[in-house]
Design a protein around this motif. Structure first.
Motif, PDB file in Angstrom:
ATOM      1  N   GLN A 188      19.778  32.757  46.650  1.00  0.00           N
ATOM      2  CA  GLN A 188      20.697  32.024  45.784  1.00  0.00           C
ATOM      3  C   GLN A 188      20.869  30.612  46.330  1.00  0.00           C
ATOM      4  N   VAL A 189      20.738  29.631  45.440  1.00  0.00           N
ATOM      5  CA  VAL A 189      20.883  28.237  45.836  1.00  0.00           C
ATOM      6  C   VAL A 189      22.315  27.798  45.602  1.00  0.00           C
ATOM      7  N   LEU A 190      22.879  27.137  46.600  1.00  0.00           N
ATOM      8  CA  LEU A 190      24.249  26.643  46.498  1.00  0.00           C
ATOM      9  C   LEU A 190      24.276  25.197  46.973  1.00  0.00           C
ATOM     10  N   LEU A 191      24.848  24.326  46.139  1.00  0.00           N
ATOM     11  CA  LEU A 191      25.018  22.917  46.481  1.00  0.00           C
ATOM     12  C   LEU A 191      26.510  22.606  46.433  1.00  0.00           C
ATOM     13  N   VAL A 192      27.052  22.042  47.503  1.00  0.00           N
ATOM     14  CA  VAL A 192      28.480  21.759  47.572  1.00  0.00           C
ATOM     15  C   VAL A 192      28.671  20.305  47.973  1.00  0.00           C
ATOM     16  N   GLU A 193      29.238  19.521  47.054  1.00  0.00           N
ATOM     17  CA  GLU A 193      29.490  18.109  47.317  1.00  0.00           C
ATOM     18  C   GLU A 193      30.838  17.919  48.006  1.00  0.00           C
TER      19      GLU A 193
END
Length: 117
Positions: free
Chosen positions: A1-6
């Protein structure tokens, strides 16, 4: 699972600087094609900056010379924003795509940047 957190958004006066970060998991930032986008209220999403595996980064004309996109070995994508203007006010998103694809497949939740006069 890909997770991007800004992170790194906030309020700043015109002329100020902010550095946005995008912490990534499930993908390898250094070998992925990544980008920063923004969306202001009532406006469409705009591409701000992009970085491929090779070659120089690309920038929207409106941010050239002021913004710098980069990535590090800790799987983090950055957007250094200098000389901020009120028109830079928007929600900023990082995104990732496979480099053999055109569309960005993965998106973060966004971080708000507000620039006041």
């Amino acid at each position: 699972q890909v997770l991007l957190v800004e992170s790194g958004g906030g309020s700043v006066q015109a002329g100020g600087s902010l550095r946005l970060s995008c912490a990534s998991s499930g993908i390898t930032v250094s070998t992925s094609c990544m980008g920063w986008f923004r969306q202001a209220p009532g406006k469409g999403r705009e591409g701000v900056a992009s970085i491929e595996r090779f070659g120089p980064p690309g920038y929207a004309d409106s941010v050239k010379g002021r913004f710098t996109i980069s990535k590090d070995n800790a799987n983090i994508l950055y957007l250094q924003m200098n000389s901020l203007k009120p028109e830079d006010t928007a929600k900023y998103y990082c995104a990732a795509r496979f480099c053999d694809e055109i569309e960005y497949r993965y998106w973060g939740q966004g971080t708000q940047v507000t620039v006041s006069t």
